[in-house]
Design a protein around this motif. Structure first.
Motif, short mmCIF file in Angstrom:
data_model
loop_
_atom_site.label_atom_id
_atom_site.label_comp_id
_atom_site.label_asym_id
_atom_site.label_seq_id
_atom_site.Cartn_x
_atom_site.Cartn_y
_atom_site.Cartn_z
N VAL A 63 -80.19 -31.01 19.15
CA VAL A 63 -80.50 -31.45 17.72
C VAL A 63 -81.48 -31.04 16.94
N HIS A 67 -82.02 -28.57 13.06
CA HIS A 67 -82.56 -28.47 12.24
C HIS A 67 -83.92 -27.70 11.33
N VAL A 86 -86.02 -35.43 8.38
CA VAL A 86 -84.77 -35.24 8.77
C VAL A 86 -84.75 -36.68 8.50
N ASN A 87 -83.62 -37.94 8.86
CA ASN A 87 -83.49 -39.38 9.29
C ASN A 87 -83.69 -39.20 11.25
N TRP A 88 -84.87 -40.06 11.63
CA TRP A 88 -85.06 -39.72 12.84
C TRP A 88 -85.52 -38.43 13.28
N MET A 91 -88.69 -38.78 15.19
CA MET A 91 -88.82 -39.85 16.82
C MET A 91 -87.86 -38.66 17.55
N ILE A 92 -87.11 -37.89 17.54
CA ILE A 92 -86.20 -37.30 17.95
C ILE A 92 -87.33 -36.39 18.41
N PRO B 38 -79.97 -42.59 16.23
CA PRO B 38 -80.86 -41.95 15.70
C PRO B 38 -79.93 -40.36 15.66
N ASP B 41 -77.16 -40.31 12.87
CA ASP B 41 -77.74 -40.60 11.76
C ASP B 41 -78.74 -39.23 11.25
N SER B 42 -79.00 -38.43 12.78
CA SER B 42 -80.24 -37.44 11.67
C SER B 42 -79.00 -36.41 12.00
N LEU B 43 -78.09 -36.46 11.70
CA LEU B 43 -77.26 -35.56 10.50
C LEU B 43 -77.00 -35.22 9.52
N ASN B 44 -77.05 -36.80 8.85
CA ASN B 44 -76.84 -36.98 7.67
C ASN B 44 -77.38 -36.25 6.97
#
Lengths: 494, 182, 255
Positions: A63, A67, A86-88, A91-92, B38, B41-44
């Motif tokens: 993931v 990005h 980036v969403n979350w 955390m990732i 999460p 959602d991180s792909l949005n």
């Protein structure tokens, strides 16, 4: 993991698939009814924990790669974009960053367990070697991952570590240039590191598969180190060990969550948050904690091999010859060396000690420059300090491969070998001390008086002596305590 | 061995264990689900992408009969300053004869300004017709070169394989000469 | 259960090897340890302090220090609404383009722009500051040992050099700076920035507010992180408890 016997399944879909591709039979055989020694302690959780960490790292890494931009101009910013936009993403990233540390924690405990209970011994030598290969691949992967955020720490770590190769005589500089794809750490370096950092985990996964396969051929070792004698010594893997592993995993993950969410930068250093600048080295660069013991070994070798050190090493080899060669039946030169080694062991050890001291002191530099003591021929250095450091560092890891042949004692578990137990616990402490030495600056001193360098050198000495001298010697000379007749008997007694 | 375990296991104990296993399984499933979200959602679109999701267009330089293309969310948006004749042409069409029934009045906020996403509703090509030299199709609007869809001066599909009219994005007039798209 | 003890021991030893080596961090003075609202497992940023800190950054720090990882849209987290953010962004002029004629043009800032940098390049910033580089502040709180305490310490650590210490021309004495010599002139004076609320307009308060603001800038998702962390921890705690019971029940017959 063969496709021999098939199990019966009630579910028609499962049954249909299994007739054609017996994956369910395999799972049933290898993870369902698989006979597992009934006396595991919690040390045996760490294989499963390491597996979970590997998967966590691969999933979060894939993931993050979606990005991340592997370009010298954008890498640092793209990591910050992950952390901010980036969403979350934060955390990732923190899961990945701290996951590396927790993966290594699990693997170090797993390796220690293997040494302590003699899990590398026959018939598990190949299983052990596959494990060492996984560890080496992990080190390579982690090191390259360290560089990707393109921070001061990562960029300079890459510079320093690729600098190891310049220690190789004649072709060293060429090799470094080849590895970096340029004359310094720059965009080409980043691109290849990213490519390999993405690739190697899948290679690790493949070797883990072989590691587990080999494990399922020989069966697990256990805290007593004795072989399974029959069904009364084992339990089916499921549910007994699936449930126990899940509980252990839960405890481990709790620690992981605490660090990831409340102290996410505890393993980091301020220079991780400054973009890489090839013109300015940060004052104190350190590798990630899991490399620190080896870093201490590297820095401990402030001296090379001159005739005195050479003589010392030669004397040690002669002393060890009877232990290594073993058989008294050998003839010729080997038998002469063995006889000399046995007969004059004390003298040879004394020679080794004195020669080492001379060789060492003749290479220690005074504050005003020049050697502390000057001796004839002391400047004739066959292997200079830089190369010796690099060789010792790589050697300290590679030694693990040969462990099954360095320790040939018939008893596996340290529980029945008091001397081996003490030596091995000392090794664990030594490893932690080396880690501490590796973390501190090169000129640091303990209580302001004892240079950490000396402690690191002593620690390095013990590390090598443990593997190359203590283990072979103990293999021949340590008397083990009586072993229990069977696992079942020992469990019932307890 | 397993036999004697099963025997000594009372019925009650068995039920309690099943219940516990079920609880554990449920927890595991919920945990895995929450953990997965999460990552999905991180792909949005990220915050920076969303921040760029509106664009302001200054209409003053667009002469009557001219059109400009602006980039909005990575796609072309057609802004056309229609002539009276073009408006007239668009208004004259009978709505019930259209493939995608929409009146011209429903597609514009101010008659002279036609604002649409310039993506053919067939398979996503960008139709021609923005430049004066472009082919404009049989209906004087746009023509998609990929598979030959013809759009009229209101951007409605008139001929060819496309199923829908060119879509009208959300937009508003901040002033007479400034439009915010998105 | 001796093995658990051993395991705990090993873990402790392993963890103790990791503690950041802060002892040797700096030969500067011992950093002050203030109590910040963002500390602790459920600490949050003080919004009023963030807004004040932003004001100090805009009026003082921003003259030399860029913050290119922070965007005007991020100010929403400080409690500003969309219109306020637009107004702030519009006060700055950005070069954009090229336009249809191939020319670069100036336009007012938008919420989607990063904080306007005071200099066009690192080189320009160094040239304008006697060769010293005013570091980008987006991550400053994480890029220095001590974080907020360090920032507060530097801003309040200016003073006269003690006897026998020479301060080079164009440099200043700062008790908190490693080596004590700093290139930045004392940036803050009492009353320099006027606050809209009734917080005291002193160097001490300015320093606290800027430190808070920069901590937020370096870790904008801290509050989310802690919130999610507490949930994850509690969930895992219950799950592990259930697993412990399952394991115990299961193994009761074996032992």
């Amino acid at each position: 993991m063969s496709s021999g016997q098939r199990a019966e399944f009630k579910n028609p879909v499962v049954s249909w698939i299994d007739e054609r591709l017996p994956v369910f039979s395999m799972m049933q055989k290898e993870y369902g009814v698989f006979p597992t020694p009934r006396n595991f302690n919690y040390f045996w959780n760490f294989g499963a924990i390491a597996m979970v960490m590997l998967i966590t790292m691969i999933v979060s890494g894939i993931v993050l790669a979606m990005h991340y931009t592997p370009h010298a101009d954008h890498a640092f910013s793209s990591v910050e974009r992950i952390m901010r936009d980036v969403n979350w993403g934060w955390m990732i990233r923190y899961i990945h960053m701290n996951g590396a540390s927790f993966f290594f924690i699990a693997v170090y405990i797993h390796i220690f367990r293997g040494i302590y209970y003699g899990s590398y011994k026959k018939p598990r030598e190949l299983l052990w070697i596959l494990g060492v290969i996984i560890y080496l691949l992990m080190m390579a992967t982690a090191f390259m991952g360290y560089t990707l955020p393109w921070s001061q720490m990562g960029g300079w770590a890459a510079t320093v570590i690729s600098g190891f190769f310049t220690a190789i005589p004649v072709v060293g500089d060429m090799i470094q240039t080849l590895l970096l794809g340029g004359f310094s750490v720059d965009n080409p370096t980043l691109n290849r590191f990213f490519s390999l950092h993405y690739l190697l985990p899948f290679l690790i996964f493949a070797v883990v598969f072989l590691h587990v396969w080999a494990l399922h051929v020989s069966g697990s070792n256990n805290p007593l180190g004795i072989d399974v004698k029959g069904p009364q010594d084992t339990l089916p893997f499921h549910p007994y060990y699936t449930m126990k592993d899940t509980f252990g995993l839960g405890v481990f993950l709790l620690l992981y969550v605490i660090v990831t969410f409340f102290f996410p930068n505890i393993f980091a250093h301020p220079d991780h948050f400054v973009e890489y600048n090839p013109m300015v080295t940060p004052p104190h660069i350190v590798p990630e904690w899991y490399f620190l013991p080896f870093y201490a070994v590297l820095r401990g070798l402030t001296f090379g091999v001159n005739p005195y050190i050479g003589l010392s090493l030669f004397a040690l080899i002669v002393v060890m010859a009877p232990v290594y060669c073993g058989a008294d039946k050998k003839t010729g030169l080997c038998s002469i060396i063995c006889v000399v080694g046995r007969k004059y062991a004390v003298l040879l050890l004394a020679i080794a000690a004195v020669a080492f001291a001379l060789g060492y002191l003749s290479q220690v530099e005074k504050a005003t420059g020049g050697a502390l003591i000057s001796l004839p021929l002391s400047n004739l250095v066959f292997v200079n300090a830089k190369l010796a450091g690099v060789l010792a560092m790589f050697g300290s890891v590679i030694l693990l491969v040969f462990l099954p042949w360095l320790d040939t004692h018939p008893v596996r578990s340290a529980r029945f070998r008091p001397l081996f137990k003490t030596a091995t616990l000392l090794l664990a402490i030594d490893f932690v001390i080396l880690g501490y030495v590796g973390m501190e600056t090169a000129d640091a001193a303990l209580f302001g008086v004892i240079p950490l360098l000396w402690i690191g050198q002593l620690g390095t000495g013990y590390y090598f002596a443990y593997f190359l001298m203590l283990l072979p010697w103990l293999s021949r000379n340590e008397k083990a305590q009586p072993l229990p007749a069977s696992i079942n008997e020992a469990v019932l007694k307890a | 061995m397993s036999a004697h375990i099963a025997n000594s296991d009372s019925e009650d104990g068995q039920t309690r264990r099943d219940f516990l296993l079920l609880t554990a399984g449920a927890f595991g499933a919920v945990g895995a689900g929450c953990f997965a979200w999460p990552f999905i959602d991180s792909l949005n679109p990220a915050a920076d992408t969303l921040a760029m999701s509106t664009v302001e267009v200054d209409l003053t330089p667009i002469q009557e009969g001219q059109a400009i293309t602006v980039k909005w969310r990575g796609k072309p948006v057609f802004v056309r300053h229609r002539t009276a004749a073009e408006i007239e042409q668009a208004r004259a069409v009978k709505v019930e004869e259209l493939r995608d029934r929409e009146s011209d009045a429903d597609r514009v906020k101010k008659d002279q300004w036609l604002i649409m996403v310039g993506v053919c509703t067939h398979l996503g090509c960008v139709p021609l017709g923005q430049k004066e030299t472009d082919p404009k199709g049989d209906f004087g609007g746009w023509f998609c070169p990929c598979h030959g869809s013809h759009y009229d001066t209101s951007g409605r599909i008139r001929k060819g394989p496309a199923p829908k009219n060119l879509s009208v994005p959300e937009y508003s007039f901040i002033s007479d000469t400034l439009v915010k798209v998105g | 259960m001796m093995s658990i003890k051993k395991l705990a021991l090993v873990t402790c030893v392993a963890l103790s090897a990791l503690s950041p080596a802060s002892a040797r961090a700096a030969e500067g003075g011992a950093l002050p340890h203030l109590s910040w609202s963002f500390e602790g497992v459920n600490g949050t940023y003080d919004r009023a302090s963030l807004q004040r800190g932003f004001k100090v950054y805009r009026e003082v720090c921003g003259a030399c220090h860029s913050m290119d990882k922070v965007y005007y849209r991020d100010l929403e987290a400080l409690g500003y609404d969309e219109d306020q953010i637009k107004a702030v962004a519009a006060e700055y002029t950005f070069i954009d383009g090229p336009n249809d004629e191939g020319e670069m043009y100036e336009r007012p800032g938008r919420p989607s722009d990063p904080f306007k940098a005071p200099y066009a390049s690192r080189e320009q910033s160094m040239y304008a500051n006697n060769g010293a580089y005013p570091p980008d502040m987006s991550l400053l709180a994480k890029a220095r040992h001590g974080g907020a305490n360090y920032i507060y310490g530097i801003l309040t650590g200016y003073g006269h050099a003690p006897e026998g210490h020479e301060v080079p021309e164009g440099k200043y004495w700062n008790t908190m700076m490693p080596g004590h010599i700093i290139a930045m002139a004392p940036p803050l004076q009492d009353g320099q920035v006027s606050y809209d609320d009734n917080a005291s307009q002193t160097v001490d308060q300015y320093a606290k507010d800027v430190a808070t603001f920069l901590t937020w800038a370096s870790e904008p998702h801290m509050e989310d992180r802690k919130r999610v962390g507490i949930t994850a921890f509690l969930f895992l705690l219950v799950f592990t408890g259930v697993m412990y019971t399952v394991k115990k029940k299961l193994w009761a017959k074996i032992h």
